[in-house]
Design a protein around this motif. Structure first.
Motif, short mmCIF file in Angstrom:
data_model
loop_
_atom_site.label_atom_id
_atom_site.label_comp_id
_atom_site.label_asym_id
_atom_site.label_seq_id
_atom_site.Cartn_x
_atom_site.Cartn_y
_atom_site.Cartn_z
N ARG A 195 0.80 -1.20 0.00
CA ARG A 195 0.00 0.00 0.00
C ARG A 195 0.85 1.27 0.00
NH1 ARG A 195 -2.73 1.38 3.96
NH2 ARG A 195 -4.38 2.42 2.76
N MET A 196 1.87 1.34 0.86
CA MET A 196 2.58 2.60 1.00
C MET A 196 4.01 2.38 1.47
SD MET A 196 1.60 5.96 3.35
CE MET A 196 2.11 5.16 4.86
N VAL A 197 4.87 3.30 1.05
CA VAL A 197 6.24 3.39 1.56
C VAL A 197 6.44 4.82 2.03
CG1 VAL A 197 8.68 3.30 1.00
CG2 VAL A 197 7.12 1.60 0.02
N ARG A 198 6.86 4.98 3.29
CA ARG A 198 7.14 6.31 3.83
C ARG A 198 8.62 6.39 4.20
NH1 ARG A 198 4.07 10.30 5.86
NH2 ARG A 198 2.19 8.99 5.83
N ASP A 199 9.29 7.47 3.79
CA ASP A 199 10.72 7.65 4.05
C ASP A 199 10.89 8.79 5.06
OD1 ASP A 199 13.42 7.62 4.05
OD2 ASP A 199 13.68 8.22 1.94
N ALA A 200 11.61 8.51 6.15
CA ALA A 200 11.86 9.53 7.17
C ALA A 200 13.29 9.41 7.65
CB ALA A 200 10.88 9.37 8.33
N ALA A 201 13.72 10.33 8.51
CA ALA A 201 15.11 10.35 8.97
C ALA A 201 15.46 9.10 9.76
CB ALA A 201 15.36 11.59 9.82
N ASP A 202 14.46 8.49 10.40
CA ASP A 202 14.76 7.32 11.23
C ASP A 202 14.55 6.01 10.50
OD1 ASP A 202 12.04 7.56 11.04
OD2 ASP A 202 11.65 6.96 13.12
N GLY A 203 14.21 6.06 9.18
CA GLY A 203 14.07 4.84 8.41
C GLY A 203 12.76 4.78 7.66
N TYR A 204 12.60 3.68 6.90
CA TYR A 204 11.40 3.49 6.10
C TYR A 204 10.27 2.90 6.94
CZ TYR A 204 14.25 4.30 1.94
OH TYR A 204 15.08 4.85 0.99
N THR A 205 9.02 3.27 6.57
CA THR A 205 7.83 2.64 7.12
C THR A 205 7.07 2.02 5.96
OG1 THR A 205 7.66 4.24 8.93
CG2 THR A 205 5.68 2.98 8.39
N LEU A 206 6.75 0.73 6.08
CA LEU A 206 6.10 -0.02 5.01
C LEU A 206 4.69 -0.41 5.44
CD1 LEU A 206 9.08 -2.39 4.13
CD2 LEU A 206 8.60 -0.11 3.21
N SER A 207 3.74 -0.28 4.52
CA SER A 207 2.35 -0.65 4.81
C SER A 207 1.86 -1.61 3.74
CB SER A 207 1.44 0.59 4.85
OG SER A 207 1.85 1.49 5.85
N TRP A 208 1.05 -2.60 4.17
CA TRP A 208 0.51 -3.58 3.22
C TRP A 208 -0.81 -4.14 3.75
CZ3 TRP A 208 4.56 -4.50 6.52
CH2 TRP A 208 4.42 -5.56 7.42
N GLN A 209 -1.41 -4.98 2.92
CA GLN A 209 -2.66 -5.64 3.29
C GLN A 209 -2.46 -7.14 3.15
OE1 GLN A 209 -6.46 -3.87 1.98
NE2 GLN A 209 -6.97 -5.85 1.11
N ASP A 210 -2.87 -7.91 4.18
CA ASP A 210 -2.68 -9.36 4.12
C ASP A 210 -3.85 -10.02 3.38
OD1 ASP A 210 -4.84 -9.64 5.84
OD2 ASP A 210 -3.62 -10.00 7.63
N TRP A 260 -1.48 -3.74 7.68
CA TRP A 260 -0.35 -3.80 8.60
C TRP A 260 0.63 -2.68 8.29
CZ3 TRP A 260 -0.09 -7.50 12.47
CH2 TRP A 260 -1.05 -8.52 12.40
N GLN A 261 1.42 -2.35 9.31
CA GLN A 261 2.44 -1.32 9.17
C GLN A 261 3.69 -1.75 9.95
OE1 GLN A 261 1.43 3.03 9.27
NE2 GLN A 261 2.67 3.00 11.13
N TRP A 262 4.87 -1.46 9.38
CA TRP A 262 6.12 -1.92 10.03
C TRP A 262 7.23 -0.92 9.76
CZ3 TRP A 262 9.63 -6.59 8.48
CH2 TRP A 262 10.46 -6.93 9.58
N HIS A 263 8.00 -0.72 10.81
CA HIS A 263 9.20 0.10 10.72
C HIS A 263 10.39 -0.84 10.90
CE1 HIS A 263 11.45 3.78 10.82
NE2 HIS A 263 11.96 3.56 12.03
N PRO A 264 10.96 -1.37 9.80
CA PRO A 264 11.98 -2.42 9.91
C PRO A 264 13.21 -2.01 10.72
CG PRO A 264 11.18 -2.24 7.66
CD PRO A 264 10.65 -1.07 8.41
N ASP A 265 13.51 -0.71 10.81
CA ASP A 265 14.68 -0.28 11.56
C ASP A 265 14.51 -0.48 13.06
OD1 ASP A 265 16.85 1.39 9.83
OD2 ASP A 265 14.87 1.48 8.90
N SER A 266 13.30 -0.60 13.52
CA SER A 266 13.08 -0.78 14.95
C SER A 266 13.04 -2.27 15.28
CB SER A 266 11.76 -0.12 15.37
OG SER A 266 10.67 -0.83 14.83
N GLU A 267 13.09 -2.57 16.54
CA GLU A 267 13.03 -3.97 16.97
C GLU A 267 11.59 -4.45 17.11
OE1 GLU A 267 15.20 -4.30 20.56
OE2 GLU A 267 17.15 -3.77 19.65
N ALA A 268 10.63 -3.53 16.97
CA ALA A 268 9.22 -3.90 17.11
C ALA A 268 8.76 -4.75 15.93
CB ALA A 268 8.36 -2.64 17.22
N GLN A 269 7.72 -5.55 16.19
CA GLN A 269 7.13 -6.38 15.16
C GLN A 269 6.08 -5.56 14.38
OE1 GLN A 269 8.04 -9.61 14.36
NE2 GLN A 269 9.71 -9.05 15.77
#
Length: 699
Positions: free
Chosen positions: A207-222, A228-237
């Motif tokens: 669905r979306m890719v967001r670019d920010a100073a702390d990393g990318y945020t990815l959004s999709w639909q299962d 769903w939304q995920w910030h791969p640079d963080s340790e969160a799921q």
């Protein structure tokens, strides 16, 4: 008050409301006009397209729009958004559906002129209109402008409230303080590394890719449709994105194409309500305008008629004069003032007498307004119509003649008084050059098919009968018209209100036997005695229809208040048959409920099945203190004024001549109770009559 708020608020914001509704309709239609995407946006495709987009500058975000084969792009440092080809990331022509969608959104949010405040005001107005509409009417269907307006308003109200309230919530969302900008991450993952971490996730479509100073945020639909939304640079799921219920309930995106159809229908309903509301506002405005003045250098033929015969004769008089080349105006005295007689080349007055020497209702206000008016320049002739069997023969014509003389008006020929058949008197009155044979009234054979006594014959009741006749196809009439019958051996016709609706091959009458004591003997009215005591089922009489337009049904579903005493119930029986599904209020009075509650079963059945919204009764002799129908009006004064002033009802009064005075006095008293002076209250009553919203048929 609530009805005025409803109308004026809609009128004040009519244009922005129209634009908001039309744009909402477009927003609901565009998804129906757009073919849904068949191929999902895979992570690999999304990554490749974003990499191409990054060649033109640092991104803020990129949102996939697969239904339009586009990707929406926002670059850092730029306020505008671009739309590129979803597969290649190259500039492309936007589909017309998408262009229409953008236009509709701009119109819906700020009317294309940065007028968001006006949209906000319109949204609040829609909330007020929806809520007030629920209080002002009930969903009673009729194929008229107000029928559509009321029914659509009621049945669409629940969904309309959802859309309006969520719209208000969206207007005030996002106005709080913004969070702190993200801190720069020196170990920020590259785009390829961020997408590589998605390999273990069940993804149906990106669905979306967001670019920010702390990393990318990815959004999709299962595959189950969860976002769903995920910030791969963080340790969160990955986190499940909650459904934005305010938005999806507002735009209908929760239900796909079926919801779009539903919201399109809602927009069409709102548009129809706005247009029908405007139509009814325009109709009321036209009704409230003063009519054209009767003044002018023409010949005037004016009449005061009780049963319609004098009105018919006046019409023939005007037609005869017009045929001879004169400029003639025909008018009821109810629509004239004494000042309107001035400036005429000639004035011909035709006045009937009813009851015991009484002036017909049409002429009462005119007669009362004469004292003190200077009519020295007015020349008039007068024809009175009556029945010499009554002691006050042509008294109404004599009274108006005396008042005109006292005002200085000039009687140009001796007053003529017609006894019964007016043909000879009328010809003499018209004089040579203007006289023409009176048209022969067409009569129809009426065969009595059913006869039923309505009173119980108990105690002090009046003998009243319901008579039903079969009629030939050539006979047509309207509810409120009169049936003229000529008694045997008598030249004067008798008029009876028709108690049925047309189109059934039947015609009904409600007749009370007229009887009185004189010299210790009982005397009977000739025609009523013939109908009640002599005419049997299977026998035939001749009759003709007399048009009574002043007592016809309203042209639309305007609410009606029907006031009747005795056999004055007759026309309202036809009214309820002809127009059963509108706001109808009946007030009926007679002597005894147990003895002469005429047509009780039919009236109570009309109340049960919804043909009547309200029924109020007054039986004067069922208690020590007599209660008349005008007393019932006074006790229900607040409701009556609400119907007249807020619902713009038409008030019909049918019964004995004295009933008209009682109802007029009650209305005057009610208006005085609202703070009006007696003169202002009487003026208000006169306005109701002039607007056709107070109508009488008295006998």
């Amino acid at each position: 008050m609530l009805a005025k708020l409803h109308r004026y608020l809609a009128a004040l914001l009519a244009l922005p409301l129209l634009l908001v509704i039309l744009s909402g309709l477009l927003l609901a239609l565009v998804p129906l006009l757009t073919s849904p995407a068949t191929d999902p946006v895979t992570p690999q495709q999304m990554q490749q397209t974003v990499e191409r987009l990054q060649q033109d500058g640092p991104l803020r975000f990129a949102v996939a729009l697969p239904d339009h084969n586009l990707i929406m792009v926002s670059y850092q440092g730029q306020k505008s958004r671009q739309f590129r080809d979803l597969a290649t990331g190259e500039p492309t022509e936007r589909p017309w559906q998408f262009q229409l969608l953008g236009f509709a959104k701009g119109l819906h949010k700020h009317l294309l002129i940065d007028a968001g405040w006006l949209v906000e005001a319109s949204t609040w107005a829609m909330l007020a209109l929806t809520l007030s509409g629920l209080f002002l009417s009930r969903p009673k269907w009729s194929n008229s402008a107000m029928g559509w307006h009321n029914s659509l308003g009621w049945y669409s109200a629940p969904l309309m409230l959802v859309v309006v309230i969520t719209g208000l919530l969206m207007l005030y969302q996002g106005h709080g303080p913004r969070g702190e900008p993200p801190q720069a991450n020196p170990d920020k993952l590259s785009l390829a590394e961020a997408f590589a971490r998605l390999e273990t996730q069940p993804i149906a479509s990106m669905r979306m890719v967001r670019d920010a100073a702390d990393g990318y945020t990815l959004s999709w639909q299962d595959p189950q449709g969860t976002r769903w939304q995920w910030h791969p640079d963080s340790e969160a799921q990955p986190s499940e994105q909650p459904t934005r219920w305010v938005r999806v309930l507002h735009d209908g995106s929760f239900g796909g194409r079926p919801a779009s159809v539903l919201y399109a229908l809602l927009s069409l309903a709102a548009l129809t309500m706005l247009l029908t509301g405007f139509y009814n506002w325009l109709r009321r405005w036209r009704m409230a305008r003063p009519g054209p003045t009767a003044q002018g250098p023409s010949h005037l033929v004016a009449f005061a008629s009780q049963t319609g015969s004098t009105a018919e004769l006046a019409r023939h008089t005007a037609e005869t004069m017009t045929a001879s080349g004169l400029n003639v105006q025909l008018a009821s005295l109810a629509n004239l003032t004494p000042e309107d007689l001035k400036g005429r080349e000639s004035v011909r007055l035709m006045v009937a007498t009813c009851g015991d020497g009484d002036m017909p209702v049409q002429g009462q206000a005119f007669l009362n307004a004469l004292p003190g008016v200077n009519l020295s320049e007015v020349a008039y002739s007068l024809l009175g119509l009556g029945d010499s069997r009554y002691p006050q023969f042509c008294q109404a014509a004599k009274a108006i003649n005396q008042s005109l003389q006292e005002c200085g008006a000039n009687l140009v020929q001796p007053m003529r008084l017609a006894d019964g058949d007016p043909s000879e008197s009328w010809s003499q009155w018209m004089g040579e050059g203007h006289s023409a044979p009176l048209p022969t009234a067409q009569t129809h054979p009426l065969t009595l098919t059913h006869k039923q006594r309505l009173d119980k014959g108990l105690g002090d009741t009046r003998e009243t009968w319901l008579l039903q006749f079969s009629v030939p196809p050539s006979l047509s009439y309207h509810c409120g018209d009169l049936l003229k019958l000529r008694p045997s051996g008598c030249g004067q016709e008798r008029a009876y209100s028709i108690a049925s609706a047309p189109g059934q091959g039947l015609l009904s009458l409600c007749v009370t036997l007229h009887q009185w004591q004189q010299d210790s003997e009982t005397h009977y009215g000739t025609m009523s005695h013939e109908l009640c005591r002599q005419l049997d089922v299977g026998q035939q009489i001749q009759g003709r229809i007399s048009d009574n337009p002043g007592f016809h049904l309203p042209a639309d579903d305007t609410p009606m208040i029907m006031v009747a005493t005795g056999c004055g119930i007759a026309p309202f029986l036809g009214f309820l048959q002809q127009r059963p599904q509108s706001d109808n209020w009946l007030l009926f009075g007679n002597r005894h409920q147990s003895g002469d509650f005429l047509c009780q079963e039919q009236i109570e059945q009309s109340l049960v099945c919804g043909e009547l919204d309200r029924l109020d009764l007054a039986f004067s002799r069922d208690q020590d203190n007599k209660v008349y129908i005008q007393d019932r009006l006074l006790s229900e004064g607040d409701t009556l004024l609400h119907w007249l002033e807020e619902k713009h009802a038409v008030l019909y009064v049918c019964g004995h001549l004295a009933l008209g005075g009682g109802i007029s006095a009650a209305l005057t008293q009610l208006y005085q109770g609202q703070g009006l002076s007696q003169l202002q209250a009487q003026t208000k009553l006169a306005q109701l009559k002039a607007q056709g919203r107070y109508r009488e048929d008295l006998f």
